[in-house]
Design an enzyme around this catalytic site. Structure first.
Site, mmCIF file in Angstrom:
data_model
loop_
_atom_site.group_PDB
_atom_site.id
_atom_site.type_symbol
_atom_site.label_atom_id
_atom_site.label_comp_id
_atom_site.label_asym_id
_atom_site.label_seq_id
_atom_site.Cartn_x
_atom_site.Cartn_y
_atom_site.Cartn_z
ATOM 1 C CB CYS A 16 129.135 112.175 91.048
ATOM 2 S SG CYS A 16 127.875 112.706 89.628
ATOM 3 C CB CYS B 263 113.948 115.499 100.640
ATOM 4 S SG CYS B 263 115.144 114.679 101.828
#
Length: 487
Positions: free
Chosen positions: A20, A461
Site C-alpha cells: 500500500c 526473503c
C-alpha cells in the site's frame, strides 16, 4: 509445483507485489483533499486495487470519507474532492495482502470513538492478526472487513474509549500489534504517523515551504508532487503528532531495531524517491555496476526490463563497456485489468506489458537485467519473446540474490513452493526460463550498494532470517518446505 492448473500458475505475477501507499497532510489554508489526491497519485505504484481519502475539520467530531475500488484517477473527480473539506486529510492506495480485494477492505478505515472519528491508513502486515481479531471479537467489537488494518483501528478506538487521549491510545494499541506497520491516522485534533520498531515499511515527513503545512507519505515522491520539502523519516518505534501547534515526537518503543525492507530499495519504491540520503535510481545503478563486476559475460547489448531493471542495466553497461539499448518497450497504461485475455490470445503470446524491438535485437547477444525472479513464469515468456524477435543469445543477470523465502510483512510473495529459487539451483532456473546463462547479485554487494549499515535492512526473503518472530501457524502456511520437513 503448487496445486492448480498451469494456467493459474502462469497468471501469478513474477515480481513481488507491494502492499500500500499512505499519505497525510495538515494544511489549514489549502485544499487538503486535492493535495491528498495528488499525493496518492504519486504513490499509485504501491497499490492499484482501491483508493480512499478521509478529511477532518479541526475540532469537529465527524470526518468525511470517500473510497472505492480502482486507480486514484478512477475513484476521484473534481466533484467528489470538492465535498471532502477540512484542514487535514489522510489517504490510502491499496494492494491486498491480508484481506481480499473488495470494497470492505478499502481504506482509510474509520471507526467512531468518544473523542470523535478515528481514521487509519496502513502499509504493512501484522503477524498476530488472528490473535488481535479474536481479542476484539471476544470484547464485543463488530469487525466488517478481513484486513489486519481494521484490527489496529479498533485497538486504538478501544484504548481511547477506555479514557486515554489520542497519543496515549495509539501507543497502547501499538503494543498489541506485531509485524510491519507504517500508519497514518486522522483524528478531529490532528494527524499521527507511526512506524513499527523495525521500520520495515518506509514513511517520511515533509513540509510545504513558507506555510504551517506538514505532509506524511510512504515515499518522498509523494512530497515532491505537491512541492513539499523532505524533512526526515519517521523513525522506527516513533509516533509523530501533527496539529495546529506544529509537530511533536513520541517514542512508543524504547529500543527499536531498524530493518527497512531492502526490496523497497531494489524494486518497490519509485526511482526518484530518496532513501538513506540517496535516490533509488542511483542505488539501482550501483547494483548494476557491482553485478557487472561479479557476473561478466561477452555480449553485444545490455537491456533492462522496464521499469525497475533499467537503472541497473545502465550501471551494468557502464562498468562492462557493453552498449546499453532499449530492447523491451513497456505499455505504461496497463494497470490491473479486470478484462482477461482469452485462452487463444494467451496461446498466441499476447504481450500486454512488454514488447520486444526486433530491429534492435536481431542476431545480437543480449544481456537482460532484471531486479528479481520470483516464480520464473514471466521471465520464461519474456526470454521466449526475445528469441522470437531474433536474439542470438540471451544472458540474464539479476540485481538481487535468489528469493528463497516468502515475506510475512506486507509483500505478496505467496508460499515457498511458488518461489522458483527455493527448490531449483541457478543452473536449473536458467534451463527452465530458457537463457544461455543466469547469474544473481550477491547479498553482500546488494547491501554494500546501500552505503548504509547492512544490519539496518530486512533480507528475510533471501535468507529466511525474519527480524520479527513469525507465529508457527502463520509460518507453516507459507514455509511449505519447512512444514514438510517438520512433518
Amino acid at each position: 509445483m503448487p496445486s492448480g492448473s498451469r494456467l493459474d500458475f502462469d497468471d501469478l505475477p513474477d515480481s513481488p507485489e507491494e502492499a500500500c501507499g499512505v499519505f497525510g497532510i495538515l494544511a489549514p489554508n489549502e485544499d487538503v483533499a486535492k493535495l491528498a489526491y495528488f499525493g496518492l497519485f504519486a504513490l499509485q505504484h504501491r497499490g492499484q486495487e482501491s483508493a480512499g481519502i478521509t478529511t477532518f475539520k479541526l475540532g469537529e467530531r465527524d470526518s468525511h470519507t470517500y473510497k472505492d475500488m480502482g486507480l486514484v484517477s478512477q475513484v476521484f473527480d473534481e466533484k467528489i474532492l470538492s465535498q471532502l473539506s477540512g484542514q487535514f486529510a489522510i489517504g490510502h492506495t491499496r494492494y491486498s495482502t491480508t484481506g481480499s480485494s473488495k470494497i470492505n477492505n478499502a481504506q482509510p478505515i474509520v471507526v467512531p470513538t468518544r473523542l470523535g472519528d478515528f481514521a487509519l491508513a496502513h502499509n504493512g502486515n501484522l503477524v498476530n492478526t488472528t490473535e488481535l481479531r479474536a481479542e476484539l471479537l471476544a470484547r464485543g467489537h463488530v469487525l466488517e472487513s478481513t484486513s489486519d488494518s481494521e484490527g489496529i483501528a479498533f485497538a486504538v478506538a478501544e484504548a481511547v474509549n477506555e479514557g486515554k487521549d489520542w497519543i496515549a491510545g495509539i501507543i497502547a494499541a501499538m503494543h498489541r500489534c506485531q509485524g510491519a506497520f507504517s500508519l497514518v491516522m486522522g483524528t478531529p485534533q490532528g494527524i499521527a504517523a507511526v512506524r513499527d520498531g523495525s521500520g520495515l515499511r518506509p514513511l517520511v515527513i515533509g513540509q510545504i515551504p513558507d506555510s504551517g503545512s506538514y505532509v506524511l507519505a510512504s515515499e518522498t515522491c509523494g512530497l515532491d508532487i505537491i512541492g513539499a520539502d523532505f524533512l526526515r523519516d519517521v523513525e522506527p518505534g516513533e509516533l509523530v503528532w501533527l496539529d495546529a501547534t506544529g509537530i511533536s515526537s513520541h517514542r512508543w518503543l524504547a529500543r527499536p531495531a531498524p530493518k527497512l525492507c531492502v526490496f523497497e530499495m531494489i524494486y518497490f519504491a519509485r526511482p526518484d524517491s530518496i532513501m538513506h540520503h540517496d535516490s533509488l535510481y542511483s542505488y539501482r545503478k550501483r547494483l548494476g555496476h557491482l553485478l557487472a563486476e561479479e557476473a561478466a559475460v561477452e555480449a553485444d547489448l545490455v537491456i533492462g526490463v522496464p521499469d525497475s531493471g533499467i537503472p541497473a542495466a545502465i550501471g551494468f553497461s557502464q562498468t562492462s563497456g557493453i552498449p546499453y539499448a532499449e530492447g523491451l518497450i513497456k505499455n505504461r497504461y496497463v494497470g490491473r485489468t479486470f478484462i482477461q485475455p482469452t485462452q487463444a490470445m494467451r496461446e498466441s503470446g499476447i504481450r500486454m506489458k512488454l514488447n520486444p524491438l526486433r530491429d534492435v535485437l536481431q542476431d545480437k547477444r543480449i544481456v537482460v537485467i532484471d531486479d528479481s525472479i520470483v516464480r520464473g513464469t514471466t521471465s520464461r515468456k519474456m526470454v521466449q519473446a526475445l528469441r522470437e524477435a531474433g536474439a542470438r543469445e540471451v544472458h540474464m543477470r539479476i540485481s538481487s540474490p535468489p528469493v528463497t523465502h516468502p515475506c510475512f510483512y506486507g509483500i505478496d510473495t505467496d508460499s515457498q513452493d511458488h518461489l522458483i529459487a527455493a527448490t531449483k539451483s541457478v543452473s536449473a532456473i536458467a534451463e527452465i526460463i530458457g537463457v544461455d546463462t543466469l547469474a544473481y547479485l550477491s547479498r553482500e554487494s546488494m547491501l554494500k550498494a546501500t552505503n548504509a549499515d547492512p544490519s539496518h535492512f530486512c533480507t528475510a526473503c533471501f535468507t529466511g532470517d525474519y527480524p520479527i518472530a513469525i507465529p508457527d501457524k502463520l509460518k507453516h502456511s507459507k514455509l511449505i518446505l519447512e512444514k514438510q520437513h517438520h512433518d
